[in-house]
Scaffold this motif. Structure first.
Motif, mmCIF file in Angstrom:
data_model
loop_
_atom_site.group_PDB
_atom_site.id
_atom_site.type_symbol
_atom_site.label_atom_id
_atom_site.label_comp_id
_atom_site.label_asym_id
_atom_site.label_seq_id
_atom_site.Cartn_x
_atom_site.Cartn_y
_atom_site.Cartn_z
ATOM 1 N N GLU A 187 -6.362 92.700 -27.834
ATOM 2 C CA GLU A 187 -7.428 92.574 -28.821
ATOM 3 C C GLU A 187 -7.851 91.123 -28.966
ATOM 4 O OE1 GLU A 187 -6.118 94.282 -32.464
ATOM 5 O OE2 GLU A 187 -6.005 96.332 -31.665
ATOM 6 N N LYS A 188 -6.925 90.201 -28.698
ATOM 7 C CA LYS A 188 -7.202 88.773 -28.728
ATOM 8 C C LYS A 188 -6.793 88.194 -27.381
ATOM 9 C CE LYS A 188 -5.993 88.398 -33.652
ATOM 10 N NZ LYS A 188 -5.082 87.719 -34.623
ATOM 11 N N PRO A 189 -7.310 87.015 -27.026
ATOM 12 C CA PRO A 189 -6.869 86.387 -25.772
ATOM 13 C C PRO A 189 -5.357 86.197 -25.763
ATOM 14 C CG PRO A 189 -8.812 85.276 -26.618
ATOM 15 C CD PRO A 189 -8.380 86.243 -27.687
ATOM 16 N N PRO A 190 -4.685 86.542 -24.671
ATOM 17 C CA PRO A 190 -3.225 86.429 -24.609
ATOM 18 C C PRO A 190 -2.782 84.989 -24.413
ATOM 19 C CG PRO A 190 -4.067 87.138 -22.498
ATOM 20 C CD PRO A 190 -5.250 87.083 -23.417
ATOM 21 N N VAL A 191 -1.489 84.749 -24.615
ATOM 22 C CA VAL A 191 -0.877 83.474 -24.244
ATOM 23 C C VAL A 191 -0.224 83.663 -22.871
ATOM 24 C CG1 VAL A 191 -0.546 82.645 -26.586
ATOM 25 C CG2 VAL A 191 1.211 84.070 -25.540
ATOM 26 N N ILE A 192 -0.109 82.563 -22.122
ATOM 27 C CA ILE A 192 0.273 82.649 -20.718
ATOM 28 C C ILE A 192 1.425 81.705 -20.404
ATOM 29 C CG2 ILE A 192 -0.522 82.404 -18.334
ATOM 30 C CD1 ILE A 192 -2.060 84.560 -19.650
ATOM 31 N N ALA A 193 2.426 82.221 -19.676
ATOM 32 C CA ALA A 193 3.455 81.388 -19.049
ATOM 33 C C ALA A 193 3.163 81.366 -17.555
ATOM 34 C CB ALA A 193 4.842 81.956 -19.305
ATOM 35 N N LYS A 194 3.262 80.181 -16.930
ATOM 36 C CA LYS A 194 2.921 80.083 -15.511
ATOM 37 C C LYS A 194 3.915 79.211 -14.762
ATOM 38 C CE LYS A 194 0.211 77.215 -18.091
ATOM 39 N NZ LYS A 194 -0.260 77.453 -19.462
ATOM 40 N N GLY A 195 4.111 79.545 -13.493
ATOM 41 C CA GLY A 195 5.051 78.792 -12.682
ATOM 42 C C GLY A 195 4.681 78.834 -11.211
ATOM 43 N N LEU A 196 5.274 77.921 -10.440
ATOM 44 C CA LEU A 196 5.008 77.816 -9.015
ATOM 45 C C LEU A 196 5.986 78.667 -8.219
ATOM 46 C CD1 LEU A 196 4.323 73.993 -8.940
ATOM 47 C CD2 LEU A 196 2.734 75.733 -8.097
ATOM 48 N N SER A 221 14.425 80.068 -20.802
ATOM 49 C CA SER A 221 14.377 79.870 -19.354
ATOM 50 C C SER A 221 13.132 79.064 -19.022
ATOM 51 C CB SER A 221 14.344 81.219 -18.623
ATOM 52 O OG SER A 221 15.464 82.013 -18.962
ATOM 53 N N GLY A 222 13.040 78.588 -17.793
ATOM 54 C CA GLY A 222 11.889 77.766 -17.436
ATOM 55 C C GLY A 222 11.384 77.996 -16.038
ATOM 56 N N TRP A 223 10.093 77.731 -15.848
ATOM 57 C CA TRP A 223 9.447 77.755 -14.544
ATOM 58 C C TRP A 223 8.841 76.379 -14.263
ATOM 59 C CZ3 TRP A 223 6.188 82.878 -15.097
ATOM 60 C CH2 TRP A 223 6.990 83.970 -14.772
ATOM 61 N N LEU A 224 8.942 75.923 -13.028
ATOM 62 C CA LEU A 224 8.284 74.698 -12.604
ATOM 63 C C LEU A 224 6.771 74.925 -12.595
ATOM 64 C CD1 LEU A 224 8.372 71.838 -11.352
ATOM 65 C CD2 LEU A 224 8.563 72.943 -9.113
ATOM 66 N N GLN A 225 6.032 74.041 -13.280
ATOM 67 C CA GLN A 225 4.583 74.215 -13.399
ATOM 68 C C GLN A 225 3.790 73.152 -12.640
ATOM 69 O OE1 GLN A 225 3.142 74.755 -17.426
ATOM 70 N NE2 GLN A 225 1.088 74.075 -16.853
ATOM 71 N N GLY A 226 4.336 71.973 -12.475
ATOM 72 C CA GLY A 226 3.616 70.923 -11.764
ATOM 73 C C GLY A 226 4.480 69.689 -11.626
ATOM 74 N N PHE A 227 3.988 68.714 -10.844
ATOM 75 C CA PHE A 227 4.804 67.515 -10.615
ATOM 76 C C PHE A 227 3.971 66.429 -9.950
ATOM 77 C CE2 PHE A 227 5.581 70.623 -7.184
ATOM 78 C CZ PHE A 227 4.994 69.953 -6.122
ATOM 79 N N ARG A 228 4.536 65.235 -9.934
ATOM 80 C CA ARG A 228 4.022 64.137 -9.122
ATOM 81 C C ARG A 228 5.212 63.441 -8.472
ATOM 82 N NH1 ARG A 228 -0.361 60.475 -8.492
ATOM 83 N NH2 ARG A 228 0.335 58.371 -7.913
#
Length: 328
Positions: free
Chosen positions: A75-84, A182-189
């Motif tokens: 009904e509303k925009p969802p929240v998102i978890a993202k990972g590589l 828990s965690g997912w890698l999302q980005g890096f430099r």
């Protein structure tokens, strides 16, 4: 500005049509060598750069696409978890400032309750940046007002010595509620001028119903690390989460390690959906960064996993974290 086009095989009309489709998918906003697909894909929790443009001989700046969510699901925009989930990056890439670095950023933009836009891109880049051959991200959605989960994102600037941060949930869990983080890698430099190894790791401590402490442990070449933290109430029905590592397996092949996860008996009555992303790696530097994780043979009792890395003697260790959903 240097000229670049991907290589299309086959020749003749087929080659011309493939090239035409690629050009039609390229952004017309002045963002050179970045591909955007205007054809909405279905929501399967995955986005792979090579799904919207052929894998090029010369690396580029990345890609994005629109994804259509199931009608009436939110009904509303969802929240998102993202990972590589997978990386195939050019180890000789340079950023906008001509510095030798692998600077990767992923995001899933939430346009509304029906459309999201996953994106994988070279950060701090310009038309000369040649970073991405291919990459894949995975994401997980939740209702904005969910009471049994929370998603948070942390960026650690290691050039400023940031290795620890205090995290608070958007809304506290009820007192005495047991939660797991828990965690997912999302980005890096990673800076690459000294050809140091690619090393990154992260973990949580002091977990309470209100928040936790986030930590990173990275090699000298890592200048930034982006992490998505996924917080769940323990004991959720039809949910299993955990991690697996190449260190768990004695029988290792060069560059490829496989194992199996077995669910607690009775957790699922049929094959669930498994979402998995990288959560640690230690890879040899001075070459392309290539690593990915796959799952197969998913059943109600478990699944098989494989972590693969490319490059000579590249893989020292790697870990992935999975979320298994019986209701997705």
């Amino acid at each position: 500005m240097s000229s670049w086009m991907p290589s299309f095989g086959g020749g003749g009309k087929g080659q011309e049509e493939e090239a035409k489709q690629w050009r039609e998918g390229t952004l017309g906003t002045g963002d050179e060598f970045f591909t955007h697909s205007r054809d909405p894909g279905e929501d399967n929790g995955h986005f792979k750069v090579s799904d919207v443009r052929p894998k090029p001989k010369t690396a580029d700046r990345g890609a994005s696409r629109l994804v259509r969510l199931p009608k009436g699901h939110y009904e509303k925009p969802p929240v998102i978890a993202k990972g590589l989930k997978m990386l195939d990056l050019n180890g000789a890439s340079k950023d906008h400032f001509e510095k030798a670095a692998l600077d990767l950023h992923v995001e899933v933009f939430v346009d509304n309750e029906r459309i999201v836009s996953p994106l994988v891109q070279a950060w701090l880049s310009d038309e000369k940046t040649q970073l991405i051959y291919d990459a894949e991200l995975v994401w997980m959605e939740a209702k904005e007002d969910a009471h049994d989960s929370a998603f948070l994102t942390t960026t650690f600037d290691l050039t400023k010595g940031e290795t620890e941060k205090s995290m608070k949930y958007p809304k506290s869990f009820p007192k005495d509620t047991e939660v797991e983080v828990s965690g997912w890698l999302q980005g890096f430099r990673f800076k690459t001028d000294d050809k140091a190894d690619y090393q990154c790791d992260f973990y949580s401590s002091k977990v309470t119903n209100k928040g936790f402490t986030a930590h990173v442990d990275c090699g000298e070449s890592c200048e930034r690390l982006d992490v998505t933290w996924i917080v769940n109430k323990k004991g959720k029905k039809k949910v299993a989460t955990g991690s697996f590592s190449t260190e768990d397996v004695e029988d290792k092949k060069d560059g490829s390690v496989s194992g199996k996860v077995e669910f607690e008996k009775g957790t699922f009555t049929s094959a669930p959906t498994v979402l998995v992303a990288l959560s640690q790696f230690d890879l040899k530097g001075g070459q392309d960064l290539k690593i990915g994780v796959e799952v197969s043979d998913v059943s109600k009792t478990g699944f098989k996993w494989t972590i693969k890395a490319g490059g000579k003697d590249a893989l020292r260790s790697a870990e992935a974290t999975y979320f298994t959903l019986g209701y997705a």
